[in-house]
Scaffold this active site. Structure first.
Site, PDB file in Angstrom:
ATOM      1  N   ARG A 146       6.065   7.364  -0.160  1.00 41.84           N
ATOM      2  CA  ARG A 146       7.582   6.588  -0.831  1.00 41.84           C
ATOM      3  C   ARG A 146       7.909   5.545   0.127  1.00 41.84           C
ATOM      4  O   ARG A 146       8.822   5.735   0.946  1.00 41.84           O
ATOM      5  CB  ARG A 146       8.586   8.451  -1.300  1.00 41.84           C
ATOM      6  CG  ARG A 146       8.080   8.831  -1.892  1.00 41.84           C
ATOM      7  CD  ARG A 146       8.366   8.205  -3.588  1.00 41.84           C
ATOM      8  NE  ARG A 146       7.584   9.343  -4.258  1.00 41.84           N
ATOM      9  CZ  ARG A 146       6.255   9.273  -5.304  1.00 41.84           C
ATOM     10  NH1 ARG A 146       5.919   8.161  -4.803  1.00 41.84           N
ATOM     11  NH2 ARG A 146       6.062  10.177  -6.170  1.00 41.84           N
ATOM     12  N   GLU A 206      12.520  -0.739  -5.038  1.00 43.19           N
ATOM     13  CA  GLU A 206      11.150  -1.234  -5.815  1.00 43.19           C
ATOM     14  C   GLU A 206      11.076  -1.424  -7.573  1.00 43.19           C
ATOM     15  O   GLU A 206      11.438  -2.843  -7.988  1.00 43.19           O
ATOM     16  CB  GLU A 206       9.967  -0.862  -5.707  1.00 43.19           C
ATOM     17  CG  GLU A 206       9.797   0.866  -6.182  1.00 43.19           C
ATOM     18  CD  GLU A 206       8.462   1.026  -5.790  1.00 43.19           C
ATOM     19  OE1 GLU A 206       7.245   1.821  -7.289  1.00 43.19           O
ATOM     20  OE2 GLU A 206       8.241   1.199  -4.763  1.00 43.19           O
ATOM     21  N   HIS A 222       2.645  -0.879  -5.371  1.00 44.88           N
ATOM     22  CA  HIS A 222       2.882   0.343  -6.000  1.00 44.88           C
ATOM     23  C   HIS A 222       1.649   0.756  -7.113  1.00 44.88           C
ATOM     24  O   HIS A 222       1.605   1.385  -7.945  1.00 44.88           O
ATOM     25  CB  HIS A 222       4.036   0.885  -6.171  1.00 44.88           C
ATOM     26  CG  HIS A 222       4.480   2.226  -7.055  1.00 44.88           C
ATOM     27  ND1 HIS A 222       5.431   3.115  -6.847  1.00 44.88           N
ATOM     28  CD2 HIS A 222       3.501   3.136  -6.589  1.00 44.88           C
ATOM     29  CE1 HIS A 222       5.844   4.800  -7.220  1.00 44.88           C
ATOM     30  NE2 HIS A 222       4.430   4.511  -7.018  1.00 44.88           N
TER      31      HIS A 222
END
Length: 331
Positions: free
Chosen positions: A235, A264, A296
């Protein structure tokens, strides 16, 4: 029974069509748009909504969805930190997520990136692109010579540990809730400080809960070995990115890899080109030869996408039947 899905990507459509073929009695409709107060009306007449997005599920969004009669919300991902649970509780939402879709996908990605950092492949790739075939000064390091600290030994962390064992690395681990098998192997240290002091490289697999916010900060980095390598595919909010940049500048951190970033949603990792990002730190990090960034996508494999679609739609059906799926979120 009808299920409405938001944010369906092209790469998810084959898995969705496979699920529909196996469940012909269920009516399925979907959109590529995300769930917002404005798009909630698209789900009217449905029994459940299936979603995946980084946008927040705000009070306004959940109110709009409840107003069209939909209070079953099935997430195609694991993270629930973008849900207004007070509003969800007020409207009696049933919520599910997909906590285990492919631990291997994320573990493999993080270990491949860690290996690439150790072998300095980004610097080598840059040299090759310039037709420079000289070896020096891009000497790499072998994984088997490293002590790798794994923070978090849930599903993903345990797969990462198995991969590290295959490389021959020495593994140490920390988790507030130790795994019995790993404990029997003697892999755990008692504190994070012990892990920081011993590890040549550190990889994280813990949730982004408030108590873990900026777990890796200036104080933590100061306790680490000089030249430590840090990899984060868990995370974004685990990292104090300013402290990471300071560590890279000083050489305290020799290499850094990340698949997630605290901001993000607002930056180009999600919405476009780096040059359009409101966060200059991304461009700074990308430009560094000792930093490897992916947007990601550690989870992003065909197997993971299939599981995320199938499990979320199965849960949506269970909610619609008045049942409680195994992946229901308790809140």
């Amino acid at each position: 029974m009808k299920i409405f899905a938001y944010g369906i990507r092209d790469d998810e459509k084959p898995s969705l069509e496979e699920w529909k073929a196996a469940n012909p009695e269920i009516e399925v409709d979907y959109t590529q748009e995300l769930l917002t107060p404005e798009t909630a009306k698209l789900a009217e007449g449905s029994d459940s909504a299936v979603v995946y997005q980084q946008l927040d599920y705000t009070r306004e969004t959940l109110t709009a969805l409840a107003n069209v009669g939909v209070t079953n919300l099935s997430l195609r991902n694991v993270g629930t930190d973008n849900i207004d649970f007070d509003a969800a509780r007020e409207f009696n939402f049933n919520i599910s997520n997909v906590p285990v879709y492919s631990p291997n996908a994320i573990a493999e990605h993080s270990m491949l990136q860690l290996s690439r950092l150790l072998r300095r492949t980004k610097a080598l790739d840059a040299k090759i692109a310039k037709r420079d075939l000289r070896w020096a000064p891009t000497t790499g390091r072998e994984m088997r010579m490293q002590t790798v600290g794994v923070i978090g030994t849930g599903h993903i962390g345990r797969v990462a540990i198995n991969i590290l064992k295959g490389f021959g690395a020495k593994v140490i681990a920390y988790d507030k809730y130790p795994n019995a098998e790993l404990q029997a192997e003697g892999l755990y240290v008692d504190t994070l400080d012990e892990l920081y002091a011993q590890a040549d490289a550190i990889s994280l697999y813990v949730p982004g809960v408030p108590e873990n916010h900026h777990l890796i900060n200036a104080d933590a980095i100061a306790k680490m070995k000089d030249g430590v390598v840090i990899m984060n595919a868990a995370r974004g909010n685990l990292m104090d990115i300013d402290a990471i940049i300071d560590g890279l500048n000083s050489g305290k951190i020799s290499d850094f890899g990340m698949d997630v970033y605290e901001n993000e949603v607002a930056c180009s990792m999600k919405i476009g080109l780096v040059k359009n990002s409101p966060d200059a730190k991304i461009a700074d990090l990308i430009a560094r030869e000792n930093v490897m960034i992916t947007p990601h996508t550690a989870f992003y494999t065909t197997k993971a996408v299939l599981e995320m679609v199938h499990q979320s739609f199965d849960a949506a059906v269970a909610f619609a039947k008045g049942e409680k799926p195994a992946i229901a979120v308790e809140y």
